[in-house]
Design a protein around this motif. Structure first.
Motif, short mmCIF file in Angstrom:
data_model
loop_
_atom_site.label_atom_id
_atom_site.label_comp_id
_atom_site.label_asym_id
_atom_site.label_seq_id
_atom_site.Cartn_x
_atom_site.Cartn_y
_atom_site.Cartn_z
N LEU A 158 0.82 -1.22 0.00
CA LEU A 158 0.00 0.00 0.00
C LEU A 158 0.85 1.27 0.00
O LEU A 158 0.33 2.37 0.14
CB LEU A 158 -0.91 0.01 1.23
CG LEU A 158 -1.96 -1.11 1.31
CD1 LEU A 158 -2.65 -1.08 2.68
CD2 LEU A 158 -3.00 -0.95 0.20
N ALA A 159 2.16 1.10 -0.18
CA ALA A 159 3.10 2.21 -0.06
C ALA A 159 2.79 3.38 -0.98
O ALA A 159 3.00 4.55 -0.63
CB ALA A 159 4.53 1.73 -0.33
N SER A 160 2.29 3.10 -2.16
CA SER A 160 2.01 4.18 -3.13
C SER A 160 0.98 5.17 -2.60
O SER A 160 0.89 6.29 -3.07
CB SER A 160 1.52 3.59 -4.45
OG SER A 160 0.33 2.84 -4.25
N LYS A 161 0.21 4.75 -1.60
CA LYS A 161 -0.82 5.61 -1.03
C LYS A 161 -0.29 6.41 0.16
O LYS A 161 -1.00 7.24 0.72
CB LYS A 161 -2.01 4.77 -0.56
CG LYS A 161 -2.59 3.87 -1.63
CD LYS A 161 -3.16 4.65 -2.79
CE LYS A 161 -3.78 3.68 -3.82
NZ LYS A 161 -4.31 4.40 -4.99
N ALA A 162 0.94 6.13 0.57
CA ALA A 162 1.48 6.78 1.78
C ALA A 162 2.83 7.43 1.52
O ALA A 162 3.67 7.49 2.41
CB ALA A 162 1.57 5.77 2.91
N THR A 163 3.05 7.93 0.33
CA THR A 163 4.34 8.54 -0.01
C THR A 163 4.64 9.77 0.84
O THR A 163 5.80 10.11 1.05
CB THR A 163 4.37 8.95 -1.50
OG1 THR A 163 3.25 9.80 -1.76
CG2 THR A 163 4.28 7.72 -2.39
N PHE A 164 3.60 10.44 1.34
CA PHE A 164 3.80 11.66 2.12
C PHE A 164 4.58 11.39 3.40
O PHE A 164 5.21 12.29 3.96
CB PHE A 164 2.45 12.31 2.45
CG PHE A 164 1.63 11.54 3.44
CD1 PHE A 164 1.67 11.85 4.79
CD2 PHE A 164 0.82 10.50 3.01
CE1 PHE A 164 0.91 11.15 5.70
CE2 PHE A 164 0.04 9.79 3.93
CZ PHE A 164 0.09 10.11 5.27
N LEU A 165 4.56 10.12 3.89
CA LEU A 165 5.27 9.80 5.13
C LEU A 165 6.78 10.01 5.00
O LEU A 165 7.47 10.22 5.99
CB LEU A 165 5.00 8.35 5.53
CG LEU A 165 3.61 8.06 6.12
CD1 LEU A 165 3.46 6.58 6.38
CD2 LEU A 165 3.37 8.86 7.38
N LEU A 166 7.29 9.94 3.78
CA LEU A 166 8.72 10.09 3.57
C LEU A 166 9.08 11.49 3.08
O LEU A 166 10.25 11.79 2.90
CB LEU A 166 9.21 9.05 2.54
CG LEU A 166 8.98 7.59 2.90
CD1 LEU A 166 9.48 6.68 1.78
CD2 LEU A 166 9.69 7.24 4.18
#
Length: 229
Positions: free
Chosen positions: A169-177
């Motif tokens: 699901l990483a593509s939906k949480a790119t803002f975390l980085l």
């Protein structure tokens, strides 16, 4: 995409097997002393993680909301029942099976290294952070399994599922980085949860740390909201 998670799962499994194999040779008195020492080490880890450059208020709000959700969902109870189910299926008579299972599961699945590492693995195909985590978890699983028993090895299942899903699901949480505040926020909340684990291992409290896990997913959104004002 989930290479780091696979390595992490193998490390926890291998470490647990080593701990189980040699744990039977350790006297109960020694095991108790080691658990207490490990509890102190976990406390220090939690404090180190929580002492980051981050406003405390968003973390506090996240912990309150996250714990409320966790209590409503009864995450701790569900993990406890899962642990007891696994114990019945394996025929283990260990008195610390469930404790080992829950302690290891929460410890290995909490923290910024888990979330950020899984996201980097899934987003950039970069498992380097999870490789480091694998080494740490492998060592920890040896110690935990040697003192708390076979229940620890089943935490590997949750490591695989939890981190694997995060990577997918990483593509939906790119803002975390994208900004340090998000990484630090996860570290702050994760550190506080780990502090709870340490206190439980020292038998000073009976904090339902698993019920606090939703806070890890709330803190990034709290940080985003607080940034707007």
């Amino acid at each position: 995409m989930i290479t780091g998670t696979i390595v992490n799962t193998i490390a926890v499994t291998a470490g647990s097997l080593i701990g189980i194999t040699f744990g039977s040779r350790i006297k109960t008195k020694t095991k108790d002393a080691v658990v207490k020492a490990l509890g102190l080490a976990v406390l220090v880890l939690g404090m180190k993680m929580s002492f980051v450059n981050h406003d405390f208020l968003p973390g506090l709000v996240s912990l309150v909301l996250g714990t409320g959700i966790g209590e409503f969902l009864d995450i701790e109870i569900k993990l406890d029942k899962t642990g007891k189910y696994l114990q019945e299926k394996t025929g283990s008579n260990s008195g610390t099976f469930v404790l080992g299972f829950i302690t290891a599961t929460v410890l290995f699945c909490v923290g910024s290294m888990t979330i950020v590492g899984a996201i980097k693995d899934g987003l950039n195909n970069d498992p380097s952070v999870l490789y480091v985590k694998s080494l740490l978890d492998g060592i920890s699983s040896i110690i935990l399994a040697s003192t708390l028993g076979i229940g620890v090895i089943f935490s590997a299942i949750f490591v695989f599922v939890y981190q694997g899903l995060l990577s997918l699901l990483a593509s939906k949480a790119t803002f975390l980085l994208s900004e340090e505040v998000y990484v630090n926020g996860i570290s702050l909340v994760g550190g506080i949860i780990i502090l709870g684990i340490g206190l439980n291992m020292l038998e000073l409290t009976k904090i339902k740390t698993a019920n606090m896990l939703p806070a890890l997913f709330i803190i990034p959104f709290m940080d985003f909201i607080f940034k707007l004002f």
